[in-house]
Write a protein that holds these residues in place. Structure first.
Motif, mmCIF file in Angstrom:
data_model
loop_
_atom_site.group_PDB
_atom_site.id
_atom_site.type_symbol
_atom_site.label_atom_id
_atom_site.label_comp_id
_atom_site.label_asym_id
_atom_site.label_seq_id
_atom_site.Cartn_x
_atom_site.Cartn_y
_atom_site.Cartn_z
ATOM 1 N N SER A 1 0.806 -1.207 0.000
ATOM 2 C CA SER A 1 0.000 0.000 0.000
ATOM 3 C C SER A 1 0.846 1.268 0.000
ATOM 4 O O SER A 1 0.405 2.300 -0.486
ATOM 5 C CB SER A 1 -0.950 0.004 1.205
ATOM 6 O OG SER A 1 -0.198 -0.063 2.413
ATOM 7 N N ASN A 2 2.037 1.225 0.571
ATOM 8 C CA ASN A 2 2.933 2.393 0.492
ATOM 9 C C ASN A 2 4.371 1.899 0.308
ATOM 10 O O ASN A 2 4.643 0.701 0.356
ATOM 11 C CB ASN A 2 2.788 3.307 1.709
ATOM 12 C CG ASN A 2 3.180 2.638 3.007
ATOM 13 O OD1 ASN A 2 4.126 1.871 3.043
ATOM 14 N ND2 ASN A 2 2.461 2.944 4.081
ATOM 15 N N GLY A 3 5.263 2.837 0.084
ATOM 16 C CA GLY A 3 6.635 2.489 -0.253
ATOM 17 C C GLY A 3 7.373 1.736 0.837
ATOM 18 O O GLY A 3 8.109 0.794 0.557
ATOM 19 N N LEU A 4 7.179 2.128 2.089
ATOM 20 C CA LEU A 4 7.904 1.491 3.188
ATOM 21 C C LEU A 4 7.463 0.032 3.334
ATOM 22 O O LEU A 4 8.299 -0.878 3.424
ATOM 23 C CB LEU A 4 7.681 2.260 4.492
ATOM 24 C CG LEU A 4 8.323 1.650 5.728
ATOM 25 C CD1 LEU A 4 9.839 1.643 5.583
ATOM 26 C CD2 LEU A 4 7.907 2.406 6.964
ATOM 27 N N VAL A 5 6.164 -0.196 3.354
ATOM 28 C CA VAL A 5 5.649 -1.551 3.517
ATOM 29 C C VAL A 5 6.048 -2.408 2.316
ATOM 30 O O VAL A 5 6.449 -3.564 2.481
ATOM 31 C CB VAL A 5 4.117 -1.526 3.702
ATOM 32 C CG1 VAL A 5 3.565 -2.929 3.826
ATOM 33 C CG2 VAL A 5 3.744 -0.716 4.929
ATOM 34 N N GLY A 6 5.974 -1.859 1.133
ATOM 35 C CA GLY A 6 6.361 -2.604 -0.073
ATOM 36 C C GLY A 6 7.835 -2.958 -0.064
ATOM 37 O O GLY A 6 8.213 -4.066 -0.457
#
Length: 129
Positions: A120-125
């Motif tokens: 869902s966002n860059g950090l989690v991805g």
């Protein structure tokens, strides 16, 4: 907490400082003892370690099954070490596996089964990749 319970927060912070000072005193005073223990030959200290581990395993549930389980996993660990398998990832998997599974289940319930929540966002991805 800082605005409503100032005495509790500052007492907690003071206890952390006192705990660190007490820990430092204990560590500095026992360093010679631990250095002396390191001079004991491994042939003498290994059975002592095994006995202490067996006592610890037995006291969890007061069952010999836990001691046998400890011995079986010790043999498995020895075999894996002799076969040059890295043991750190195995230990991490055993320690964190249950928590990771619970968190995954909770995430799937919150996202109603949608896997795109993991990207869902860059950090989690990045972490997932």
């Amino acid at each position: 907490l800082f605005t409503e319970q100032k005495t509790f927060v500052w007492g907690l912070i003071a206890s952390m400082y006192l705990g660190n000072i007490a820990g430092l005193i204990v560590v500095l005073s026992t360093v010679p003892l631990f250095a002396a223990i390191l001079r004991i030959p491994f042939a003498i200290i290994a059975p002592l370690i095994l006995v202490v581990c067996a006592i610890g395993a037995f006291t969890v549930h007061n069952a010999m099954f836990d001691v046998w389980l400890m011995l079986i996993f010790g043999v498995i660990g020895y075999v894996l070490k002799k076969l040059d398998y890295p043991l750190a990832p195995l230990v991490l998997a055993l320690v964190l596996g249950d928590r990771a599974e619970d968190s995954f289940r909770q995430t799937m319930l919150m996202s109603q089964g949608q896997m795109d929540v993991f990207w869902s966002n860059g950090l989690v991805g990045t972490i997932m990749a």
